[in-house]
Write an enzyme that holds these catalytic residues in place. Sequence first.
Site, PDB file in Angstrom:
ATOM      1  N   HIS A   9      15.799  58.977  92.766  1.00 19.92           N
ATOM      2  CA  HIS A   9      16.681  60.000  92.205  1.00 19.92           C
ATOM      3  C   HIS A   9      17.753  59.400  91.301  1.00 19.92           C
ATOM      4  CE1 HIS A   9      19.984  59.416  95.224  1.00 19.92           C
ATOM      5  NE2 HIS A   9      18.995  59.151  96.068  1.00 19.92           N
ATOM      6  N   ASP A  51      20.717  60.876  90.544  1.00 21.22           N
ATOM      7  CA  ASP A  51      22.097  61.202  90.897  1.00 21.22           C
ATOM      8  C   ASP A  51      22.634  60.258  91.969  1.00 21.22           C
ATOM      9  OD1 ASP A  51      20.078  62.574  92.523  1.00 21.22           O
ATOM     10  OD2 ASP A  51      21.741  63.484  93.604  1.00 21.22           O
ATOM     11  N   ASP A 108      21.788  53.149  96.299  1.00 21.08           N
ATOM     12  CA  ASP A 108      21.259  54.512  96.474  1.00 21.08           C
ATOM     13  C   ASP A 108      21.556  55.346  95.256  1.00 21.08           C
ATOM     14  OD1 ASP A 108      20.387  56.930  97.414  1.00 21.08           O
ATOM     15  OD2 ASP A 108      21.946  57.170  98.907  1.00 21.08           O
ATOM     16  N   GLU A 139      19.227  64.939  94.421  1.00 19.26           N
ATOM     17  CA  GLU A 139      18.800  64.598  95.783  1.00 19.26           C
ATOM     18  C   GLU A 139      19.948  64.685  96.754  1.00 19.26           C
ATOM     19  OE1 GLU A 139      17.957  62.428  99.388  1.00 19.26           O
ATOM     20  OE2 GLU A 139      19.503  61.897  97.943  1.00 19.26           O
ATOM     21  N   GLU A 140      21.129  64.283  96.308  1.00 20.03           N
ATOM     22  CA  GLU A 140      22.275  64.234  97.208  1.00 20.03           C
ATOM     23  C   GLU A 140      22.768  65.627  97.597  1.00 20.03           C
ATOM     24  OE1 GLU A 140      22.891  61.608  98.672  1.00 20.03           O
ATOM     25  OE2 GLU A 140      22.396  59.904  97.405  1.00 20.03           O
ATOM     26  N   ASP A 151       8.986  57.025  98.308  1.00 23.99           N
ATOM     27  CA  ASP A 151      10.333  57.441  97.905  1.00 23.99           C
ATOM     28  C   ASP A 151      11.337  56.516  98.579  1.00 23.99           C
ATOM     29  OD1 ASP A 151      12.279  58.953  96.625  1.00 23.99           O
ATOM     30  OD2 ASP A 151      12.306  60.545  98.126  1.00 23.99           O
ATOM     31  N   HIS A 176      26.564  55.117 100.175  1.00 23.33           N
ATOM     32  CA  HIS A 176      27.591  56.179 100.198  1.00 23.33           C
ATOM     33  C   HIS A 176      28.959  55.635 100.607  1.00 23.33           C
ATOM     34  CE1 HIS A 176      24.478  59.677 100.798  1.00 23.33           C
ATOM     35  NE2 HIS A 176      24.014  58.724 100.015  1.00 23.33           N
TER      36      HIS A 176
HETATM   37 ZN   LIG Z   1      19.309  58.427  98.017  1.00 26.16          ZN
END
Ligand SMILES: [Zn+2]
Length: 608
Positions: free
Chosen positions: A176, A178, A211, A245-246, A274, A578
Amino acid sequence: MDNLNEKGDLLPSATGITSAPKRSLLWQYAKLAAVCFTVGYILCGYLYPATRPLSIPTFGCTKSAVSVCAQSGALKPSNEALLNALYEQFADPVFVNKSAELLGASVRIPTEMYDGLGEVGEDDRWEKFGAFHAWLEGAFPNVHATFKKETVNTWGLVYTWKGSDGSLKPLMLTGHQDVVPVEPQTYDQWTHPPFSGYFDGEWIWGRGSCDDKGGLMAIMIAMETLLKKGFVPKRTVLLAFGFDEEVSGMRGAASIGNFLLETYGENSMAMLIDEGAGYSEIMGAMYAAPGVGEKGAIDARLAVKTKGGHSSTPPKHTGIGILSSLVTSVEANPIPPRLTRSNPFYSTLQCIAEYSPELPKKARHLIRASQKSDNALEKLGEWAMHELPAGVAVLPIGPSLMSTTQAVDLIHGGVKSNALPEQAYAVINHRVSVSDSLAVVQDHLVELLGPQAAQWNLSMEGFGAVVSADSDDAPKAGSLVLSDTFGTALEPAPVSPVEGAVWNVLGGTIKTVYAHNDGLPASIRRAKLESGEQISTEINMAPGIMSGNTDTRHYWGLTPHIFRYAHNRPEGIGNGFHTVNEAMGIENFMAAIEFFTTLAMNVDEANL
Ligand SMILES: [Zn+2]
Ligand SMILES: *[C@@H]1O[C@H](CO)[C@@H](O)[C@H](O)[C@H]1NC(C)=O
Ligand SMILES: *[C@@H]1O[C@H](CO)[C@@H](O)[C@H](O)[C@H]1NC(C)=O
C-alpha cells in the site's frame, strides 16, 4: 520420535478392559485387536511421517487433522546463473546505497492517510498520491516501459508484467502507498525528521520506511532489476498497490479487488503476497511465519432508548444507567478463548515444538499430546494463555490469536444535565478469532443481553432480528438495539493452505534467501559474533496469523493462496510500525528485495 509415546491416548478402550476382573475370551480378542491397532498405528506413522501432511485418513490411519509442521527444502530457480548475478548486484555497495536512496525518496513524499476522507475526486486530500505516482515513473523507468500500468479509482495502481504463457495463473504482489499520520507533537522525538527518508549508512528513517513503502519499494526494485538483467517471465506478474490500507482499504484495495475479479475472475491468481508477518527467532530457532489467516472484526453497537423527561422526577435507572449495566455485563462475560486445531496459531505451536530447543519440556509434551488428546489441547490453551511469551511484532504468538477480544471503545448519551437521556449507545470493538465467527459474537451478545433486556422491560432487536417485540398487550419501557455500527463487520479470513506446491515454493524461496542473506543489521551481527553466539543459516516455515487486517480482505476471491508476509526480521525494522522513529535496516531491506526477486523466479517455473 518421542511422540510415539503419546499414542496411548488413542487406546482408551484397551485401558478400560485391562481393569476388567475376568480375563475372558472377549478379553483375549480385545487384546489382539489392541495389538493390531497399535501395530497398524505405528505403521501409519511410517507411512505418514512427520514431513507429510497428516490430514488425509487412509488405511484407517485417522490421525488428527494436523500437519506436524511439514518443511520443504530450499528452492532455487533453474537459471541459477541469473540468480547469482542478481545476488551479486544486490551486494554491490553502490547498488545498496541506490536502493536506500529510493526508499528514502519514497518516504519523502508524504502519503498520510486519515479517517473520514470524502470520495476520491471530491476530497482533494487524495491528490497527494499524484506526486507519488509521478515519482514512481521516474524512479523505475524499466518497469514503466515494460509493464502495463493501470489506475483503479484514480489512485490505485495495478502493474502487469505479461508472461509468455497466458494459461498460467499470475503471481500477485501487493502493498500500500499510504502511511499512518505522524502526530505533530511527536516530531521533535524523531532522531531524523519523519519525512526525511534520511539514510545514515545503517537505517533509512521515516514514516513508511517499514509500513509499507519498504514493502512497495522492495517489490519495485526487485522488478526493475529483474528487467534490467533480462528476465522474461512465462507467468504474468501483477503488482497491486492500494492507497487507503490504513483506513480499511475501502476505496483502494476494494476497487482493485473488484477490477481484478472482473478482469481475471475468481480463483485466478497462483499466489498473493501482501505485507504482514515476517521472520524471527522463537525459543532458539528461526521461523518465517507468513500470515495464513486474519482475525475478523465487528464494531457492535448497543443502543438503549428510554423515555425522556425532566430529571427532577427520575426513574431509578436512566438509559445511561441501563446501558452501563449492559456494558459491565459484556466486560464480565467475554467469549472464552479457545485453542482449536484449525487455528493457524495451533500450527505455529506445533512448529515450535518440532524445532525450538528452548521450549519448556512440559509445553512440548502438551503440544504433541494435544494432536490427539482434547484434554491436552485444553491444557495447552491454558499454557498459551498464561505462560507463552508474547512473541514479536513481526511474529506474534500468544493469547490474542486464540481469543475473540472485545474493547468498549465508544460511549455516547445524554444532551443536558437536567434532562433524562432518551438515547445512549456504546460501541464494542471485537476482533474475531479464526475459531469463532461473526455469528458467534452476535449470538453471544444476544444471548447475554436478552434476559437483561427483559428485566429492564426493553424490547430488543439483535443484529436485524427481533428478539422481543413491543406490543400493545405488553408495552415496553424502551428498546435495546444491537447492530453492526458502521456496517463493516468482517468474518475471519479463510485460512490459506499450508501444504502443497504453493506453500512449498514460498517456503523454499524463504530458505534460499535466508541462507544467502539473513538480513541481520551489521552492528548486531558483530555483537553476536563477538559474544561467541552462533548465527544459523536455517529457517523453518510456520503458519502464522495476523491479529490486524491488511488489504488482503479485499482479495479473498482472487486466490485461496494468500500470504501476509513481509520478509522482515525484528532486528531490521528498528522501532516497529506506526511509531516514532520508524526506520528500516539496510540489510533487512536488501533481504526483502532478494526475497521478491527469488520468489518471482521460483514461482515463474513452479507447477502451480
Ligand atoms: Zn501496512
Ligand atoms: C553509502 O552511503 C553511506 C551513507 O550515506 C556512505 O557513508 C557510504 O560511503 C556510501 N557508500 C558508497 C559506496 O557510496
Ligand atoms: C413495561 O413498561 C411499560 C411502559 O412503561 C409498562 O406499561 C409495563 O407495565 C411494563 N411492564 C413490566 C412487566 O414492568
